[in-house]
Design a protein around this motif. Structure first.
Motif, PDB file in Angstrom:
ATOM      1  N   ARG A  72      76.094  60.301  66.873  1.00 36.22           N
ATOM      2  CA  ARG A  72      76.291  60.203  65.594  1.00 36.22           C
ATOM      3  C   ARG A  72      77.712  59.251  65.533  1.00 36.22           C
ATOM      4  NH1 ARG A  72      73.140  62.913  62.589  1.00 36.22           N
ATOM      5  NH2 ARG A  72      72.931  65.010  62.951  1.00 36.22           N
ATOM      6  N   LEU A  73      77.756  58.593  64.428  1.00 37.54           N
ATOM      7  CA  LEU A  73      78.714  57.775  64.086  1.00 37.54           C
ATOM      8  C   LEU A  73      79.130  58.077  62.441  1.00 37.54           C
ATOM      9  CD1 LEU A  73      77.682  54.209  65.300  1.00 37.54           C
ATOM     10  CD2 LEU A  73      79.266  55.743  66.302  1.00 37.54           C
ATOM     11  N   PRO A  74      80.334  57.596  62.249  1.00 38.14           N
ATOM     12  CA  PRO A  74      80.963  57.855  60.929  1.00 38.14           C
ATOM     13  C   PRO A  74      79.914  56.877  59.891  1.00 38.14           C
ATOM     14  CG  PRO A  74      82.539  57.387  62.201  1.00 38.14           C
ATOM     15  CD  PRO A  74      81.404  57.159  62.992  1.00 38.14           C
ATOM     16  N   SER A  75      79.760  57.647  58.621  1.00 37.04           N
ATOM     17  CA  SER A  75      78.611  57.104  57.691  1.00 37.04           C
ATOM     18  C   SER A  75      79.018  55.511  57.395  1.00 37.04           C
ATOM     19  CB  SER A  75      78.516  58.026  56.576  1.00 37.04           C
ATOM     20  OG  SER A  75      79.710  57.918  55.855  1.00 37.04           O
ATOM     21  N   TRP A  76      80.568  55.110  57.433  1.00 33.66           N
ATOM     22  CA  TRP A  76      80.677  53.833  57.025  1.00 33.66           C
ATOM     23  C   TRP A  76      80.269  52.765  57.839  1.00 33.66           C
ATOM     24  CZ3 TRP A  76      83.483  51.351  60.713  1.00 33.66           C
ATOM     25  CH2 TRP A  76      84.142  52.050  61.557  1.00 33.66           C
ATOM     26  N   THR A  77      79.968  53.082  59.220  1.00 31.90           N
ATOM     27  CA  THR A  77      79.678  52.238  60.277  1.00 31.90           C
ATOM     28  C   THR A  77      78.259  51.801  59.672  1.00 31.90           C
ATOM     29  OG1 THR A  77      78.246  54.037  61.533  1.00 31.90           O
ATOM     30  CG2 THR A  77      80.559  53.310  62.069  1.00 31.90           C
ATOM     31  N   GLY A  78      77.208  52.376  59.026  1.00 29.16           N
ATOM     32  CA  GLY A  78      76.000  51.960  58.469  1.00 29.16           C
ATOM     33  C   GLY A  78      76.106  50.816  57.487  1.00 29.16           C
ATOM     34  N   TRP A  79      77.193  50.756  56.922  1.00 30.30           N
ATOM     35  CA  TRP A  79      77.785  49.614  55.802  1.00 30.30           C
ATOM     36  C   TRP A  79      78.149  48.438  56.578  1.00 30.30           C
ATOM     37  CZ3 TRP A  79      76.023  50.056  51.196  1.00 30.30           C
ATOM     38  CH2 TRP A  79      75.660  51.342  50.484  1.00 30.30           C
ATOM     39  N   VAL A  80      78.926  48.596  57.765  1.00 36.31           N
ATOM     40  CA  VAL A  80      79.220  47.477  58.663  1.00 36.31           C
ATOM     41  C   VAL A  80      78.001  46.853  59.321  1.00 36.31           C
ATOM     42  CG1 VAL A  80      80.631  46.874  60.659  1.00 36.31           C
ATOM     43  CG2 VAL A  80      81.496  48.598  58.933  1.00 36.31           C
ATOM     44  N   GLY A  81      77.139  47.650  59.774  1.00 37.15           N
ATOM     45  CA  GLY A  81      75.787  47.283  60.404  1.00 37.15           C
ATOM     46  C   GLY A  81      75.161  46.557  59.280  1.00 37.15           C
ATOM     47  N   ALA A  82      74.962  47.140  58.004  1.00 42.01           N
ATOM     48  CA  ALA A  82      74.221  46.454  57.364  1.00 42.01           C
ATOM     49  C   ALA A  82      74.759  44.775  56.728  1.00 42.01           C
ATOM     50  CB  ALA A  82      74.304  47.118  55.754  1.00 42.01           C
ATOM     51  N   ALA A  83      75.962  44.863  56.637  1.00 41.63           N
ATOM     52  CA  ALA A  83      76.866  43.527  56.377  1.00 41.63           C
ATOM     53  C   ALA A  83      76.600  42.517  57.570  1.00 41.63           C
ATOM     54  CB  ALA A  83      78.257  43.968  56.081  1.00 41.63           C
ATOM     55  N   MET A  84      76.778  43.206  58.856  1.00 41.60           N
ATOM     56  CA  MET A  84      76.346  42.260  60.025  1.00 41.60           C
ATOM     57  C   MET A  84      75.097  41.716  60.096  1.00 41.60           C
ATOM     58  SD  MET A  84      78.642  43.874  62.920  1.00 41.60           S
ATOM     59  CE  MET A  84      78.754  42.561  63.882  1.00 41.60           C
ATOM     60  N   PHE A  85      73.800  42.651  59.971  1.00 38.38           N
ATOM     61  CA  PHE A  85      72.815  42.385  59.968  1.00 38.38           C
ATOM     62  C   PHE A  85      72.330  41.286  58.752  1.00 38.38           C
ATOM     63  CE2 PHE A  85      68.484  44.410  60.482  1.00 38.38           C
ATOM     64  CZ  PHE A  85      67.967  43.372  61.214  1.00 38.38           C
ATOM     65  N   ALA A 130      74.185  33.212  68.171  1.00 40.40           N
ATOM     66  CA  ALA A 130      75.423  33.949  67.382  1.00 40.40           C
ATOM     67  C   ALA A 130      74.641  35.047  66.427  1.00 40.40           C
ATOM     68  CB  ALA A 130      76.204  32.992  66.498  1.00 40.40           C
ATOM     69  N   ALA A 131      73.669  34.583  65.957  1.00 44.01           N
ATOM     70  CA  ALA A 131      72.889  35.621  64.922  1.00 44.01           C
ATOM     71  C   ALA A 131      72.323  36.681  65.670  1.00 44.01           C
ATOM     72  CB  ALA A 131      71.731  34.766  64.112  1.00 44.01           C
ATOM     73  N   PHE A 132      71.714  36.328  66.913  1.00 45.20           N
ATOM     74  CA  PHE A 132      71.204  37.291  67.947  1.00 45.20           C
ATOM     75  C   PHE A 132      72.147  38.286  68.048  1.00 45.20           C
ATOM     76  CE2 PHE A 132      67.212  34.295  69.088  1.00 45.20           C
ATOM     77  CZ  PHE A 132      66.651  34.665  67.892  1.00 45.20           C
ATOM     78  N   TRP A 133      73.464  37.797  68.459  1.00 43.29           N
ATOM     79  CA  TRP A 133      74.546  38.995  69.037  1.00 43.29           C
ATOM     80  C   TRP A 133      74.922  39.683  67.790  1.00 43.29           C
ATOM     81  CZ3 TRP A 133      75.660  39.995  73.704  1.00 43.29           C
ATOM     82  CH2 TRP A 133      75.601  39.043  74.679  1.00 43.29           C
ATOM     83  N   LEU A 134      74.879  39.104  66.614  1.00 43.97           N
ATOM     84  CA  LEU A 134      75.369  40.139  65.403  1.00 43.97           C
ATOM     85  C   LEU A 134      74.172  40.921  65.194  1.00 43.97           C
ATOM     86  CD1 LEU A 134      76.688  37.352  62.787  1.00 43.97           C
ATOM     87  CD2 LEU A 134      77.901  38.973  64.149  1.00 43.97           C
ATOM     88  N   TRP A 135      72.963  40.672  65.183  1.00 46.35           N
ATOM     89  CA  TRP A 135      71.960  41.449  65.042  1.00 46.35           C
ATOM     90  C   TRP A 135      71.850  42.598  66.044  1.00 46.35           C
ATOM     91  CZ3 TRP A 135      66.222  39.761  64.702  1.00 46.35           C
ATOM     92  CH2 TRP A 135      65.086  40.899  64.657  1.00 46.35           C
ATOM     93  N   GLY A 136      72.284  42.336  67.493  1.00 45.03           N
ATOM     94  CA  GLY A 136      72.513  43.527  68.266  1.00 45.03           C
ATOM     95  C   GLY A 136      73.580  44.431  67.924  1.00 45.03           C
ATOM     96  N   ILE A 137      74.573  44.078  67.507  1.00 43.33           N
ATOM     97  CA  ILE A 137      75.488  44.921  67.198  1.00 43.33           C
ATOM     98  C   ILE A 137      75.206  45.670  65.796  1.00 43.33           C
ATOM     99  CG2 ILE A 137      78.242  44.767  66.390  1.00 43.33           C
ATOM    100  CD1 ILE A 137      78.586  42.342  68.233  1.00 43.33           C
ATOM    101  N   ALA A 138      74.656  45.054  65.087  1.00 41.93           N
ATOM    102  CA  ALA A 138      74.254  45.611  63.802  1.00 41.93           C
ATOM    103  C   ALA A 138      73.218  46.852  64.249  1.00 41.93           C
ATOM    104  CB  ALA A 138      73.508  44.747  62.857  1.00 41.93           C
ATOM    105  N   GLN A 139      72.395  46.347  65.114  1.00 40.34           N
ATOM    106  CA  GLN A 139      71.301  47.363  65.355  1.00 40.34           C
ATOM    107  C   GLN A 139      71.999  48.691  65.972  1.00 40.34           C
ATOM    108  OE1 GLN A 139      67.670  45.816  67.179  1.00 40.34           O
ATOM    109  NE2 GLN A 139      67.831  47.651  68.650  1.00 40.34           N
TER     110      GLN A 139
END
Length: 181
Positions: A72-85, A130-139
Motif C-alpha cells: 500500500r502507498l498513499p493515494s497521491w503516489t498514483g498521481w505522481v506515478g501518472a505524471a512521471m509516466f 531517461a524515459a525508461f528510468w521514469l517509466w520504471g519509477i512510475a510503474q
C-alpha cells in the motif's frame, strides 16, 4: 487515486508506448543494417527487460496470481506515478521523432545513419534511457506490488549498464570526435 485507476493509467500508457514503438519499428523495416553489434548477452538482457516491462505487469494487472506481494502507498503516489509516466511517454516519443530512421531497438548502425544532436538530444544525451528510468519509477508508483510493480526497474538495471557502454563505443567508432563533442 484508486488502485483500479492506477492500473488503467498504466495500461493506457503501456498501449501508447507500444503504438509509438511499433510505428517507428515499421519505418525501419526497409533500412539496411551496416553494423550489427548484438550479442547473446544483450538479447538475453533485452528479454529479461521485456519480462519486467511488459509480461509481469500484464500478468499482475489482469490476474490475481501475484496479489500476495501487494503493498500500500498513499493515494497521491498514483498521481505522481501518472505524471512521471506521462513525462516518460513524451520523452520516449520525442526521442523516437528526433532519431527518425537512426533509431534501433538493438545495437545497430544502419545505412545513411546520421548523428542526431537536435531536439531533445541537444539537452539529454540518452533521452530514451531517461524515459525508461521514469517509466520504471512510475510503474512502481502505479502498480503497488513488490513483483510486478518493481519488475521493470529491477530488469532494466543490468540492461542499462551493459548497453550504454556498448552503445557509446559503437557511436564513437562510427562518428568519432563528432560524437564525443
Amino acid at each position: 487515486m484508486s488502485e483500479a485507476t492506477c492500473k488503467i493509467v498504466f495500461l493506457i500508457g503501456f498501449t501508447i508506448v507500444l503504438a509509438i514503438r511499433f510505428y517507428f519499428a515499421r519505418l525501419l523495416q526497409s533500412q539496411t543494417v551496416k553494423d550489427d553489434r548484438k550479442t547473446p548477452l544483450e538479447i538475453l538482457l533485452l528479454g529479461f527487460t521485456l519480462l519486467g516491462m511488459f509480461i509481469l505487469p500484464l500478468v499482475g494487472v489482469f490476474t490475481p496470481w501475484l496479489g500476495f506481494a501487494d503493498y500500500r502507498l498513499p493515494s497521491w503516489t498514483g498521481w505522481v506515478g501518472a505524471a512521471m509516466f506521462s513525462t516518460a511517454i513524451w520523452l520516449f516519443w520525442r526521442a523516437h521523432v528526433d532519431l527518425g530512421l537512426n533509431w534501433s531497438a538493438t545495437l545497430e548502425i544502419r545505412e545513411n545513419h546520421s548523428l542526431v544532436d537536435q531536439g531533445v538530444y541537444r539537452s539529454v544525451r540518452h533521452p530514451m534511457y531517461a524515459a525508461f528510468w521514469l517509466w520504471g519509477i512510475a510503474q512502481a508508483l502505479l502498480l503497488h506490488n513488490w513483483i510486478y510493480g518493481l519488475s521493470y526497474l529491477i530488469s532494466f538495471v543490468p540492461m542499462y549498464f551493459l548497453r550504454v557502454r556498448q552503445e557509446e563505443e559503437m557511436m564513437v567508432d562510427t562518428f568519432g570526435e563528432q560524437y564525443r563533442d
